[in-house]
Design an enzyme around this catalytic site. Structure first.
Site, PDB file in Angstrom:
ATOM      1  N   GLY A  27      26.209  17.805  24.973  1.00  0.00           N
ATOM      2  CA  GLY A  27      25.493  17.375  26.175  1.00  0.00           C
ATOM      3  C   GLY A  27      23.994  17.608  26.074  1.00  0.00           C
ATOM      4  O   GLY A  27      23.457  17.798  24.985  1.00  0.00           O
ATOM      5  N   HIS A  33      20.593  11.753  20.369  1.00  0.00           N
ATOM      6  CA  HIS A  33      22.013  11.502  20.631  1.00  0.00           C
ATOM      7  C   HIS A  33      22.267  10.013  20.862  1.00  0.00           C
ATOM      8  O   HIS A  33      23.266   9.465  20.409  1.00  0.00           O
ATOM      9  CB  HIS A  33      22.475  12.251  21.893  1.00  0.00           C
ATOM     10  CG  HIS A  33      22.491  13.733  21.775  1.00  0.00           C
ATOM     11  ND1 HIS A  33      21.602  14.541  22.452  1.00  0.00           N
ATOM     12  CD2 HIS A  33      23.299  14.566  21.082  1.00  0.00           C
ATOM     13  CE1 HIS A  33      21.867  15.807  22.179  1.00  0.00           C
ATOM     14  NE2 HIS A  33      22.883  15.850  21.342  1.00  0.00           N
TER      15      HIS A  33
END
Ligand code: PAF
Length: 279
Positions: A27, A33
């Site tokens: 996360g 990402h």
């Protein structure tokens, strides 16, 4: 995008999917990402992401409790990338009982570099990745080169365990000043953020010297660490290794042009940063 926290529900949702491309994360998603999600799309369909802050890979004095958890913002980013399922299990779901069965990487690769400074880290990573693969059953999974040793350990694990998952390497995503994007960059104060690209400069210094034919790698490593430490860093290592197995090259291998990578880990204030550069 479906957000699923339950393993059985995930399996139902993905049943019959033979080309799933998977991006596991902890996360606090940034552009790095998202570049992994885009690469995943080229290697399969649907794209599945996971968010799970894995307690097993944190040491007792590390930042598990304060690791940034930013679920709402992460969900919005993944929606925009067209991710099909976000698997976000609770700890109780993924570790309903003490995780006694573990996957431990071999000593040579598992105990050097990050393995030396973060004992148990790679065992925690391999264990959770094995478990996540078992839940998602991906055909391909994407990992960033920023965590070079992690990528290599997972690739070897998948091969030796005959996992049906192809491990895809994604290039490191850098800010304009060269700093590799990382969730931990958010711990940096303004002045530390301004200083942080010096780590990448140190790697470039070593890589350039080796490219120019300076093969006194131990001296280069020490010079680069001295340079950083002189600026207020506390370096754990800057080390030239063979790309094939992350062991140190000997003189003959250096002279024969063995493919190399230089890896670094150093602390700036409270924040530990890692980076690497293929030579
Ligand atoms: O690289 C990470 O974010 C983590 O180590 C991973 C692979 C998601 C396992 O928890």
């Amino acid at each position: 995008m479906k957000i699923i926290s339950d393993i059985d529900e995930l399996r139902d949702q993905l049943s019959g999917q033979l080309r799933t491309a998977f991006v596991p994360t902890m996360g606090n998603l940034h552009e790095g990402h998202l570049s992994l999600m885009r690469l995943a799309r080229k290697h399969g369909d649907p794209v599945v992401a996971s968010i799970f802050v894995n307690r097993l890979q944190f040491g007792p004095n590390e930042d598990f409790e304060k690791y940034p958890r930013t679920m709402a913002a992460d969900v919005a980013k993944l929606e925009k990338e067209g991710v099909y399922v976000l698997f976000a299990p609770t700890e109780k779901e993924l570790y309903p009982e003490p995780q006694e069965y573990r996957v431990r990487p071999p000593d040579g690769l598992g105990n050097t570099l990050e393995g030396e400074f973060r004992p148990g880290f790679f065992e925690g990573v391999c264990t959770v990745v094995t478990k996540l693969f078992s839940c998602v059953q991906p055909r391909a999974a994407v990992f960033g080169k920023k965590d070079y040793q992690q990528l290599m350990i997972i690739r070897n694990m998948a091969r030796q365990m005959a996992m049906p998952t192809e491990i895809i390497a994604a290039e490191t995503y850098r800010a304009d000043d060269g700093l590799a994007l990382s969730s931990r960059n958010m711990y940096l104060s303004d002045s530390e953020r301004a200083e942080a690209p010096e780590l990448y400069k140190g790697l470039n210094f070593v890589a350039e010297e080796v490219r120019k034919g300076n093969l006194s790698v131990t001296e280069l490593e020490q010079a680069a660490m001295r340079l950083l430490d002189g600026r207020g860093w506390k370096s754990d290592y800057i080390s030239v290794r063979k790309r094939a197995n992350l062991q140190a090259p000997d003189a003959a291998e250096l002279a024969a042009g063995e493919p190399l990578v230089v890896l670094a880990a150093a602390r700036l204030g409270q924040t530990r940063l890692i980076d690497n550069l293929e030579i």
